[in-house]
Structure formats: C-alpha cells, structure tokens
Design a protein around this motif. Structure first.
Motif, PDB file in Angstrom:
ATOM      1  N   ASN A   1       3.569   5.647   3.362  1.00  0.00           N
ATOM      2  CA  ASN A   1       5.117   5.462   3.807  1.00  0.00           C
ATOM      3  C   ASN A   1       5.635   4.221   3.081  1.00  0.00           C
ATOM      4  N   PRO A   2       6.759   4.473   2.330  1.00  0.00           N
ATOM      5  CA  PRO A   2       7.304   3.344   1.653  1.00  0.00           C
ATOM      6  C   PRO A   2       7.414   1.998   1.926  1.00  0.00           C
ATOM      7  N   TRP A   3       7.544   1.801   3.338  1.00  0.00           N
ATOM      8  CA  TRP A   3       7.813   0.445   3.799  1.00  0.00           C
ATOM      9  C   TRP A   3       6.323  -0.026   4.214  1.00  0.00           C
ATOM     10  N   PHE A   4       5.463   0.527   4.213  1.00  0.00           N
ATOM     11  CA  PHE A   4       3.918   0.113   4.546  1.00  0.00           C
ATOM     12  C   PHE A   4       2.997   0.745   3.774  1.00  0.00           C
ATOM     13  N   PRO A   5       2.931   0.846   2.548  1.00  0.00           N
ATOM     14  CA  PRO A   5       2.084   1.610   1.908  1.00  0.00           C
ATOM     15  C   PRO A   5       0.730   0.946   1.895  1.00  0.00           C
ATOM     16  N   LEU A   6      -0.372   1.720   1.893  1.00  0.00           N
ATOM     17  CA  LEU A   6      -1.671   1.219   2.003  1.00  0.00           C
ATOM     18  C   LEU A   6      -2.540   1.587   0.773  1.00  0.00           C
ATOM     19  N   THR A   7      -2.283   1.087  -0.422  1.00  0.00           N
ATOM     20  CA  THR A   7      -2.860   1.625  -1.709  1.00  0.00           C
ATOM     21  C   THR A   7      -4.255   1.170  -1.810  1.00  0.00           C
ATOM     22  N   PRO A   8      -5.204   2.060  -1.825  1.00  0.00           N
ATOM     23  CA  PRO A   8      -6.471   1.586  -1.787  1.00  0.00           C
ATOM     24  C   PRO A   8      -6.923   0.588  -3.024  1.00  0.00           C
ATOM     25  N   GLY A   9      -7.451  -0.432  -2.594  1.00  0.00           N
ATOM     26  CA  GLY A   9      -7.828  -1.366  -3.961  1.00  0.00           C
ATOM     27  C   GLY A   9      -6.795  -2.561  -4.204  1.00  0.00           C
ATOM     28  N   ARG A  10      -5.824  -2.546  -3.274  1.00  0.00           N
ATOM     29  CA  ARG A  10      -4.664  -3.437  -3.355  1.00  0.00           C
ATOM     30  C   ARG A  10      -4.750  -4.624  -2.274  1.00  0.00           C
ATOM     31  N   THR A  11      -4.851  -5.830  -2.854  1.00  0.00           N
ATOM     32  CA  THR A  11      -4.649  -6.875  -2.044  1.00  0.00           C
ATOM     33  C   THR A  11      -3.456  -7.893  -1.922  1.00  0.00           C
ATOM     34  N   LEU A  12      -2.774  -7.759  -0.791  1.00  0.00           N
ATOM     35  CA  LEU A  12      -1.865  -8.630  -0.813  1.00  0.00           C
ATOM     36  C   LEU A  12      -2.146 -10.275  -0.029  1.00  0.00           C
ATOM     37  N   VAL A  13      -1.523 -11.320  -0.844  1.00  0.00           N
ATOM     38  CA  VAL A  13      -1.955 -12.450  -0.601  1.00  0.00           C
ATOM     39  C   VAL A  13      -0.890 -13.239   0.127  1.00  0.00           C
ATOM     40  N   TYR A  14      -1.316 -13.856   1.121  1.00  0.00           N
ATOM     41  CA  TYR A  14      -0.154 -14.868   2.002  1.00  0.00           C
ATOM     42  C   TYR A  14      -0.346 -16.204   2.099  1.00  0.00           C
TER      43      TYR A  14
ATOM     44  N   LYS B   1      10.199  -1.988   0.385  1.00  0.00           N
ATOM     45  CA  LYS B   1       9.573  -0.717  -0.035  1.00  0.00           C
ATOM     46  C   LYS B   1       8.715  -0.861  -1.018  1.00  0.00           C
ATOM     47  N   GLY B   2       7.525  -0.159  -1.071  1.00  0.00           N
ATOM     48  CA  GLY B   2       6.453  -0.262  -2.388  1.00  0.00           C
ATOM     49  C   GLY B   2       5.708  -1.263  -2.026  1.00  0.00           C
ATOM     50  N   ILE B   3       5.718  -2.309  -1.145  1.00  0.00           N
ATOM     51  CA  ILE B   3       4.712  -3.492  -0.860  1.00  0.00           C
ATOM     52  C   ILE B   3       4.425  -3.379   0.457  1.00  0.00           C
ATOM     53  N   GLY B   4       5.340  -3.372   1.260  1.00  0.00           N
ATOM     54  CA  GLY B   4       4.811  -3.544   2.849  1.00  0.00           C
ATOM     55  C   GLY B   4       5.445  -5.149   3.355  1.00  0.00           C
ATOM     56  N   THR B   5       4.693  -5.498   4.251  1.00  0.00           N
ATOM     57  CA  THR B   5       5.258  -7.046   4.783  1.00  0.00           C
ATOM     58  C   THR B   5       5.162  -7.905   3.709  1.00  0.00           C
ATOM     59  N   VAL B   6       6.302  -8.569   3.579  1.00  0.00           N
ATOM     60  CA  VAL B   6       6.628  -9.932   2.761  1.00  0.00           C
ATOM     61  C   VAL B   6       6.541 -11.189   3.568  1.00  0.00           C
ATOM     62  N   LYS B   7       7.116 -11.176   4.741  1.00  0.00           N
ATOM     63  CA  LYS B   7       7.286 -12.444   5.616  1.00  0.00           C
ATOM     64  C   LYS B   7       7.049 -11.853   7.119  1.00  0.00           C
ATOM     65  N   GLU B   8       6.479 -12.986   7.634  1.00  0.00           N
ATOM     66  CA  GLU B   8       6.501 -12.943   9.379  1.00  0.00           C
ATOM     67  C   GLU B   8       6.603 -14.315   9.727  1.00  0.00           C
ATOM     68  N   ILE B   9       7.710 -14.372  10.548  1.00  0.00           N
ATOM     69  CA  ILE B   9       8.033 -15.864  10.935  1.00  0.00           C
ATOM     70  C   ILE B   9       8.277 -15.977  12.459  1.00  0.00           C
TER      71      ILE B   9
END
Length: 251
Positions: A58-71, A226-234
C-alpha cells in the motif's frame, strides 16, 4: 503503536521471539468519531486467507523487508527514539500470512519496549492489523510486562483495517479490537497536508485522526507519505503530550 546498534540485548531477543497464536475475525470498518457507538458501524467479514498476502505495498504504508524507519520524539515526558523495522520474516496466523514488523522504543539510551507487530494486505490493497507481542523492559533489560499483547481470534480480539487502499476524507474505522486492551480507531482528515520533520519537508500527505475509548478525550494526528509510511504522530488533544517524527530511513 511506534522501531541499532544498541538494540541487540538478550532481553530484546527474548521479547522478539514471542510466539504468535492463530486468529480468525470480523472487522468494523466505517467512518466513525470518538462518540460513535457500535450500532453506527457496519461489519464486514474478513476476506478468506487466500486473498491475503504478507507483501504490504500500500503506497501510504509500504512495509519493505529490510527497511528501518527511525523516529525521535517525546514519551512520558522523556526523549525517545524508535526503530520500526519491516523484517524479512512472515508469520501465518490461522492461514493468513503476516509481515512481522519489529518495533523498538528507547527512552534515552535504554530499550524500554520491544514489539512484534503483524500486518497483512488483502487483494484490494487494504492493510490489516492482526495483533502484536509486546514486552516492556526495565533499566536492566529484564522483561517486566507483556501488557498490550493481543492476537486476533483469541479472547474476543478481532483484526482491523489499519489503513485503507484508497483513503477518502471522512472515512475511517476500527484498527484493532481486544476488549479493554486494544481499541484504536482512525478517521481520514485530508490528503493535502504539509508537514515538516527532520528527515524532509513534505506536501500532499495523508493526515488522520486517531483515538481510543480507553483514553477518553485524547486525540492524535498521524501523517503518512506515499512510499514511506508514517512520518509524524502527535497528540493534538488531551494528554500526556507525545510526539514522534521521522529522522532517517535506512535500507
């Protein structure tokens, strides 16, 4: 809801080795607000297992194996760092293949929580959430609680659509349901928001409102790109104030 060099403690490995149990479910999926009652929500049968895939693109929430998002963020009044890793591991839950996402939350330099989240995508592109195994750790790395752990199909728990294939302003639903433990809801606010985070500035983001009846009066906003997923939660209403912003994408 949250993910390295310092994250490979024995306790973390123990937490991430928790076993998933089977599930079967019914979903609640309509636009709703914090005051909505179940009588105003429509139910739809969970698609059959063969219509699901552990490939979540899903472009709004892609789960690409091996990728890490850092917050980077604030939780319980303290600075936090979170690592959300889409692992290469999949787990079948009552015949439904789920992508295993590893979520590691640090308070300061200490690993505070290690979670395994389970997602799957149906044939129409909706991302479903099937549960989580959560381990809370003390300052010495000992597991002190698994509160928040739930698996769809067990003890009345049901999976939910975490994010629809084609978000429409005003639409929403229940992302998870485990009575008294996991009852998150969301509603799409718009697909035109601008947001600035340390990683980058974005426009045309998907902004949602999220809440749970377990925390009356507390409302969060989430921003998806799109292409990343969540970028901010507040936190935007109620408290305590919490925030998470994307600082890096690895892999």
């Amino acid at each position: 809801m949250i993910r390295i060099s310092t994250g490979r403690s024995d306790a973390a490995h123990t937490a991430l080795a928790l076993t998933v149990v089977g599930c079967a479910a019914v979903l609640v999926t309509t636009a709703c607000s914090p005051s909505s009652s179940p009588h105003h929500q429509a139910t739809a049968a969970t698609p059959s297992p063969h219509s699901f895939s552990a490939t979540v693109d899903n472009p709004w929430f892609p789960l690409t194996p091996g990728r890490t998002l850092v917050y980077s963020g604030v939780k319980d009044g303290a600075k936090s760092t979170e690592y959300l890793t889409s692992s290469r591991e999949t787990q079948k839950i009552t015949g439904i293949p789920c992508r295993v996402v590893l979520d590691r939350l640090y308070i300061g330099r200490t690993l505070h929580e290690a979670t395994r989240d389970y997602y799957a995508q149906d044939a129409t592109g909706n991302v479903w959430y099937f549960g989580e195994d959560t381990a809370e750790l003390d300052a010495q790395g000992n597991m002190v609680s698994t509160e928040g752990t739930w698996h769809a199909g067990q003890n009345g728990a049901r999976p939910g659509i975490f994010l629809p294939a084609h978000p429409v302003p005003g639409a929403g639903g229940q992302q998870e349901y485990y009575p008294g433990q996991a009852e998150d809801h969301f509603q799409v606010l718009n697909l035109t928001s601008r947001v600035s985070v340390p990683y980058k500035n974005f426009s045309g983001t998907l902004r949602t409102k999220e809440w749970t009846p377990l925390e009356p009066g507390v409302v969060d906003n989430k921003y998806y790109v799109k292409g990343i997923g969540t970028v901010k939660e507040i936190t935007v209403k109620g408290g305590p104030f919490e925030e998470n912003v994307l600082v890096a994408v690895r892999g």
